[in-house]
Design a protein around this motif. Sequence first.
Motif, mmCIF file in Angstrom:
data_model
loop_
_atom_site.group_PDB
_atom_site.id
_atom_site.type_symbol
_atom_site.label_atom_id
_atom_site.label_comp_id
_atom_site.label_asym_id
_atom_site.label_seq_id
_atom_site.Cartn_x
_atom_site.Cartn_y
_atom_site.Cartn_z
ATOM 1 N N LYS A 149 7.309 -1.085 3.411
ATOM 2 C CA LYS A 149 7.400 -2.240 4.225
ATOM 3 C C LYS A 149 8.053 -1.820 5.512
ATOM 4 O O LYS A 149 7.733 -2.235 6.567
ATOM 5 C CB LYS A 149 8.525 -3.274 3.613
ATOM 6 C CG LYS A 149 9.843 -2.870 3.427
ATOM 7 C CD LYS A 149 10.710 -3.760 2.665
ATOM 8 C CE LYS A 149 12.166 -3.151 2.578
ATOM 9 N NZ LYS A 149 12.867 -2.888 3.481
ATOM 10 N N ASP A 150 8.800 -0.631 5.647
ATOM 11 C CA ASP A 150 9.417 -0.066 6.853
ATOM 12 C C ASP A 150 8.569 0.419 7.653
ATOM 13 O O ASP A 150 8.483 0.290 8.873
ATOM 14 C CB ASP A 150 10.542 0.586 6.385
ATOM 15 C CG ASP A 150 11.695 0.115 5.733
ATOM 16 O OD1 ASP A 150 12.409 -0.632 6.377
ATOM 17 O OD2 ASP A 150 11.786 0.454 4.587
ATOM 18 N N GLN A 181 5.316 -0.064 7.618
ATOM 19 C CA GLN A 181 4.046 -1.377 8.066
ATOM 20 C C GLN A 181 4.910 -1.922 9.197
ATOM 21 O O GLN A 181 4.079 -2.318 10.100
ATOM 22 C CB GLN A 181 4.156 -2.077 6.867
ATOM 23 C CG GLN A 181 2.930 -3.338 7.243
ATOM 24 C CD GLN A 181 1.480 -2.718 7.406
ATOM 25 O OE1 GLN A 181 1.045 -1.981 6.496
ATOM 26 N NE2 GLN A 181 1.092 -2.817 8.588
#
Length: 219
Positions: free
Chosen positions: A163-164, A166
Amino acid sequence: MPEVIFNGPEGRLEGRYQPSKSKTAPIAMILHPHPRFGGTMNNQIIYELYYMYVRRGFTVLRFNFRGVGRSQGTFDHGTGELSDAAAALDWVQTFHPDSRGCWIAGFSFGAWIGMQLLMRRPEVEGFISIAPPANLYDFSFLAPCPASGLMVHGDADKVVPMKDVQALVDKLKAQKGITIDHETLPGANHFFSGQTDTLLELCGNYVDKRLEVLGKVDI
Protein backbone atom coordinates in the motif's frame (compact mmCIF):
# COMPACT_ATOMS: atom_id res chain seq x y z
CA MET A 1 35.11 -5.04 -14.66
CA PRO A 2 37.87 -2.71 -13.45
CA GLU A 3 38.12 -2.12 -9.70
CA VAL A 4 38.33 1.59 -8.98
CA ILE A 5 39.01 3.77 -5.96
CA PHE A 6 37.98 7.41 -6.15
CA ASN A 7 37.63 10.32 -3.77
CA GLY A 8 34.37 10.82 -1.88
CA PRO A 9 33.31 13.44 0.64
CA GLU A 10 34.66 11.40 3.60
CA GLY A 11 37.59 9.62 1.97
CA ARG A 12 38.07 6.96 -0.66
CA LEU A 13 35.14 5.09 -2.21
CA GLU A 14 35.45 1.64 -3.75
CA GLY A 15 33.66 0.80 -6.97
CA ARG A 16 33.42 -1.30 -10.11
CA TYR A 17 33.41 0.57 -13.40
CA GLN A 18 32.84 -0.49 -16.99
CA PRO A 19 33.28 2.24 -19.61
CA SER A 20 31.36 2.02 -22.85
CA LYS A 21 33.15 1.88 -26.19
CA SER A 22 30.99 4.80 -27.28
CA LYS A 23 31.99 8.26 -26.03
CA THR A 24 28.38 9.42 -26.14
CA ALA A 25 26.80 6.42 -24.39
CA PRO A 26 24.71 7.26 -21.34
CA ILE A 27 25.96 6.53 -17.85
CA ALA A 28 24.19 4.15 -15.47
CA MET A 29 24.90 4.22 -11.74
CA ILE A 30 23.68 1.41 -9.47
CA LEU A 31 23.03 2.02 -5.75
CA HIS A 32 23.04 -0.78 -3.18
CA PRO A 33 20.71 -1.61 -0.25
CA HIS A 34 21.06 -0.48 3.36
CA PRO A 35 24.64 -0.76 4.69
CA ARG A 36 23.44 -1.58 8.20
CA PHE A 37 21.62 -4.68 6.91
CA GLY A 38 24.39 -6.16 4.80
CA GLY A 39 23.89 -4.08 1.67
CA THR A 40 26.94 -3.81 -0.60
CA MET A 41 27.70 -3.26 -4.28
CA ASN A 42 28.04 -7.06 -4.56
CA ASN A 43 24.40 -7.66 -3.67
CA GLN A 44 23.09 -10.05 -6.33
CA ILE A 45 20.46 -7.65 -7.67
CA ILE A 46 22.99 -4.79 -7.85
CA TYR A 47 25.51 -7.06 -9.57
CA GLU A 48 22.94 -8.23 -12.14
CA LEU A 49 21.67 -4.70 -12.80
CA TYR A 50 25.26 -3.61 -13.45
CA TYR A 51 25.70 -6.20 -16.18
CA MET A 52 22.22 -5.59 -17.55
CA TYR A 53 23.31 -2.03 -18.37
CA VAL A 54 26.78 -3.13 -19.57
CA ARG A 55 25.18 -5.45 -22.12
CA ARG A 56 23.18 -2.51 -23.45
CA GLY A 57 26.26 -0.39 -24.11
CA PHE A 58 26.06 1.96 -21.11
CA THR A 59 29.04 3.21 -19.14
CA VAL A 60 28.28 1.66 -15.74
CA LEU A 61 29.41 2.28 -12.17
CA ARG A 62 28.47 0.59 -8.93
CA PHE A 63 30.19 1.44 -5.66
CA ASN A 64 30.13 0.91 -1.92
CA PHE A 65 28.70 3.69 0.22
CA ARG A 66 30.91 5.07 2.99
CA GLY A 67 31.89 2.51 5.60
CA VAL A 68 31.15 -0.48 3.34
CA GLY A 69 33.91 -2.73 2.04
CA ARG A 70 36.99 -0.63 1.32
CA SER A 71 35.03 2.64 1.24
CA GLN A 72 36.11 5.00 4.00
CA GLY A 73 33.86 6.85 6.42
CA THR A 74 30.92 5.79 8.56
CA PHE A 75 27.21 5.32 7.93
CA ASP A 76 25.38 8.67 7.84
CA HIS A 77 21.68 7.73 7.68
CA GLY A 78 21.32 8.80 4.06
CA THR A 79 22.70 12.34 4.10
CA GLY A 80 26.30 11.32 3.58
CA GLU A 81 25.33 8.48 1.27
CA LEU A 82 23.59 10.96 -1.04
CA SER A 83 26.82 12.98 -1.08
CA ASP A 84 28.71 9.78 -1.93
CA ALA A 85 26.38 9.13 -4.87
CA ALA A 86 26.79 12.68 -6.17
CA ALA A 87 30.59 12.39 -5.90
CA ALA A 88 30.49 9.04 -7.71
CA LEU A 89 28.49 10.50 -10.57
CA ASP A 90 30.86 13.47 -10.75
CA TRP A 91 33.80 11.07 -10.94
CA VAL A 92 32.46 9.00 -13.83
CA GLN A 93 31.33 12.12 -15.70
CA THR A 94 34.88 13.48 -15.69
CA PHE A 95 35.85 10.56 -17.96
CA HIS A 96 32.72 10.82 -20.12
CA PRO A 97 32.04 14.51 -20.75
CA ASP A 98 30.21 13.71 -23.99
CA SER A 99 27.81 11.22 -22.42
CA ARG A 100 24.23 11.78 -23.52
CA GLY A 101 22.44 11.53 -20.21
CA CYS A 102 22.38 9.34 -17.15
CA TRP A 103 20.30 6.61 -15.51
CA ILE A 104 20.05 5.79 -11.82
CA ALA A 105 19.05 2.36 -10.53
CA GLY A 106 18.67 1.58 -6.85
CA PHE A 107 17.43 -1.24 -4.65
CA SER A 108 15.64 -0.52 -1.34
CA PHE A 109 17.77 2.07 0.56
CA GLY A 110 19.63 2.64 -2.72
CA ALA A 111 16.32 3.44 -4.42
CA TRP A 112 15.67 6.20 -1.86
CA ILE A 113 19.14 7.67 -2.39
CA GLY A 114 18.77 7.38 -6.16
CA MET A 115 15.46 9.23 -6.23
CA GLN A 116 17.01 12.07 -4.22
CA LEU A 117 19.95 12.24 -6.59
CA LEU A 118 17.77 12.49 -9.69
CA MET A 119 16.07 15.52 -8.14
CA ARG A 120 19.45 17.25 -8.04
CA ARG A 121 20.85 16.20 -11.40
CA PRO A 122 18.98 17.36 -14.53
CA GLU A 123 21.02 15.01 -16.73
CA VAL A 124 19.24 11.99 -15.21
CA GLU A 125 16.74 10.89 -17.83
CA GLY A 126 15.62 7.55 -16.45
CA PHE A 127 15.50 5.52 -13.26
CA ILE A 128 14.75 2.07 -11.93
CA SER A 129 13.55 1.98 -8.33
CA ILE A 130 13.35 -1.54 -6.87
CA ALA A 131 11.41 -2.04 -3.63
CA PRO A 132 11.49 1.68 -2.75
CA PRO A 133 11.07 1.90 1.06
CA ALA A 134 8.15 4.31 0.97
CA ASN A 135 7.07 3.38 4.51
CA LEU A 136 10.52 3.93 6.04
CA TYR A 137 11.67 7.14 4.37
CA ASP A 138 10.09 10.38 3.23
CA PHE A 139 9.69 10.57 -0.55
CA SER A 140 7.83 13.90 -0.52
CA PHE A 141 10.86 15.57 -2.14
CA LEU A 142 9.58 14.16 -5.46
CA ALA A 143 7.56 17.27 -6.12
CA PRO A 144 7.61 17.06 -9.02
CA CYS A 145 9.59 14.01 -10.14
CA PRO A 146 11.72 15.25 -13.07
CA ALA A 147 12.21 12.00 -14.98
CA SER A 148 10.26 8.97 -16.15
CA GLY A 149 11.14 5.61 -14.66
CA LEU A 150 10.20 2.15 -13.47
CA MET A 151 9.18 1.07 -9.98
CA VAL A 152 9.17 -2.63 -9.14
CA HIS A 153 7.80 -4.21 -6.00
CA GLY A 154 6.88 -7.65 -4.70
CA ASP A 155 3.35 -8.21 -3.41
CA ALA A 156 4.72 -10.44 -0.61
CA ASP A 157 7.17 -7.79 0.64
CA LYS A 158 6.92 -7.71 4.46
CA VAL A 159 9.52 -4.95 4.82
CA VAL A 160 7.72 -2.42 2.61
CA PRO A 161 3.94 -2.94 2.44
CA MET A 162 2.36 -2.81 -0.98
CA LYS A 163 0.00 0.00 0.00
CA ASP A 164 2.88 2.40 0.70
CA VAL A 165 4.55 1.81 -2.65
CA GLN A 166 1.19 2.06 -4.43
CA ALA A 167 0.52 5.41 -2.74
CA LEU A 168 3.90 6.71 -3.94
CA VAL A 169 3.30 5.42 -7.48
CA ASP A 170 -0.17 6.98 -7.58
CA LYS A 171 1.25 10.32 -6.48
CA LEU A 172 3.94 10.26 -9.15
CA LYS A 173 1.58 9.08 -11.88
CA ALA A 174 -0.59 12.13 -11.26
CA GLN A 175 2.26 14.40 -12.34
CA LYS A 176 2.36 15.70 -15.89
CA GLY A 177 5.27 15.36 -18.29
CA ILE A 178 6.63 12.04 -17.01
CA THR A 179 5.57 8.40 -17.22
CA ILE A 180 5.91 6.04 -14.27
CA ASP A 181 5.80 2.34 -15.10
CA HIS A 182 4.88 0.13 -12.14
CA GLU A 183 5.43 -3.63 -12.02
CA THR A 184 4.33 -5.90 -9.18
CA LEU A 185 5.85 -9.37 -8.92
CA PRO A 186 3.37 -11.90 -7.50
CA GLY A 187 4.78 -13.78 -4.52
CA ALA A 188 8.03 -11.81 -4.42
CA ASN A 189 9.44 -10.74 -1.06
CA HIS A 190 11.60 -7.68 -0.36
CA PHE A 191 14.71 -9.49 -1.57
CA PHE A 192 13.04 -11.08 -4.62
CA SER A 193 14.21 -14.48 -3.41
CA GLY A 194 13.94 -16.98 -6.24
CA GLN A 195 12.66 -14.27 -8.58
CA THR A 196 15.82 -12.34 -9.46
CA ASP A 197 15.72 -13.54 -13.07
CA THR A 198 12.13 -12.33 -13.47
CA LEU A 199 13.04 -9.00 -11.87
CA LEU A 200 16.01 -8.49 -14.18
CA GLU A 201 13.93 -9.41 -17.22
CA LEU A 202 11.40 -6.73 -16.29
CA CYS A 203 14.15 -4.15 -15.82
CA GLY A 204 15.89 -5.09 -19.07
CA ASN A 205 12.67 -4.92 -21.04
CA TYR A 206 11.93 -1.49 -19.60
CA VAL A 207 15.37 -0.13 -20.54
CA ASP A 208 15.04 -1.61 -24.05
CA LYS A 209 11.69 0.08 -24.46
CA ARG A 210 13.07 3.44 -23.38
CA LEU A 211 16.18 3.11 -25.56
CA GLU A 212 14.00 2.40 -28.56
CA VAL A 213 12.41 5.80 -28.05
CA LEU A 214 15.54 7.67 -27.00
CA GLY A 215 17.86 6.02 -29.52
CA LYS A 216 20.84 6.86 -27.39
CA VAL A 217 23.24 3.93 -27.23
CA ASP A 218 25.74 3.10 -29.95
CA ILE A 219 27.14 -0.32 -29.10
